[in-house]
Design a protein around this motif. Sequence first.
Motif, short mmCIF file in Angstrom:
data_model
loop_
_atom_site.label_atom_id
_atom_site.label_comp_id
_atom_site.label_asym_id
_atom_site.label_seq_id
_atom_site.Cartn_x
_atom_site.Cartn_y
_atom_site.Cartn_z
N CYS A 1 0.84 -1.21 0.00
CA CYS A 1 0.00 0.00 0.00
C CYS A 1 0.87 1.25 0.00
CB CYS A 1 -0.93 0.01 1.21
SG CYS A 1 -2.23 -1.23 1.17
N TRP A 2 1.85 1.31 0.89
CA TRP A 2 2.72 2.49 0.95
C TRP A 2 3.53 2.65 -0.33
CZ3 TRP A 2 0.69 5.62 3.94
CH2 TRP A 2 0.36 5.36 5.26
N GLN A 3 4.00 1.55 -0.87
CA GLN A 3 4.77 1.63 -2.12
C GLN A 3 3.92 2.15 -3.27
OE1 GLN A 3 6.15 -2.45 -2.05
NE2 GLN A 3 8.24 -1.81 -1.51
N SER A 4 2.63 1.78 -3.27
CA SER A 4 1.76 2.18 -4.37
C SER A 4 1.52 3.69 -4.41
CB SER A 4 0.42 1.44 -4.31
OG SER A 4 -0.37 1.93 -3.24
N VAL A 5 1.72 4.37 -3.28
CA VAL A 5 1.55 5.82 -3.24
C VAL A 5 2.88 6.54 -3.00
CG1 VAL A 5 -0.88 5.74 -2.56
CG2 VAL A 5 0.90 5.80 -0.78
N SER A 6 3.97 5.82 -3.18
CA SER A 6 5.33 6.37 -3.04
C SER A 6 5.55 7.07 -1.70
CB SER A 6 5.64 7.33 -4.19
OG SER A 6 5.60 6.65 -5.42
N VAL B 1 7.22 3.43 4.01
CA VAL B 1 7.81 2.18 3.52
C VAL B 1 8.98 1.79 4.41
CG1 VAL B 1 9.15 1.16 1.62
CG2 VAL B 1 7.05 2.41 1.11
N ALA B 2 9.84 2.76 4.72
CA ALA B 2 11.00 2.49 5.57
C ALA B 2 10.57 2.02 6.97
CB ALA B 2 11.89 3.72 5.67
N GLU B 3 9.58 2.69 7.55
CA GLU B 3 9.10 2.30 8.87
C GLU B 3 8.54 0.87 8.86
OE1 GLU B 3 6.31 5.30 10.08
OE2 GLU B 3 7.86 6.84 10.19
#
Length: 176
Positions: free
Chosen positions: A30-35, A40-42
């Motif tokens: 999900c986080w990757q899909s919205v950059s 993403v790191a967390e």
Amino acid sequence: LTESARVLHARGDFDSAQAAIAKYNEVLRCWQSVSAHREVAETLRSMGDIYFETSQYDSARDAHQRALNESNSTGDLRGRILSLIAIGMIEGEVDRTDESLSRTHEAQALEAQVQDPYLRAQILCNYIFAHDNSDDSARAAKEADTAVALGEKLNDPNIYGRTLLLAGIVKHNASQ
């Protein structure tokens, strides 16, 4: 999703930890899909911590390295430090003391820019562990004393407990 992953992880058993990783993988997508690089790191750091706790060290190192890369891309200094601390601890756990010290030195250099005593305490714990593993008990004891004093000053039971535990291990190992 993140909260359900945390709840699963908090159960403390291996199957729940694996289920938490599966949930975190959903969160990650999900986080990757919205950059959302910081998120993403967390998420990767959370996954890395679970892998570490379940002795899946290669997966833990990979997750924390990916988190480090994400933090680098966003200029997130605190995230970089946390990832370097975690990688240093993983390297120490698998008896790669030189690599552990290298990553810990990197974290320490970055921490000097932010002056965060909580991060400093975690860095000291890495140094204690690495020096104790390399049979440098004098150095490990000196850093343990510094870490215990810092942990007590911070009045954080988790940090203080960790520093006391490591100090006890150092003293025990030095007496053998």
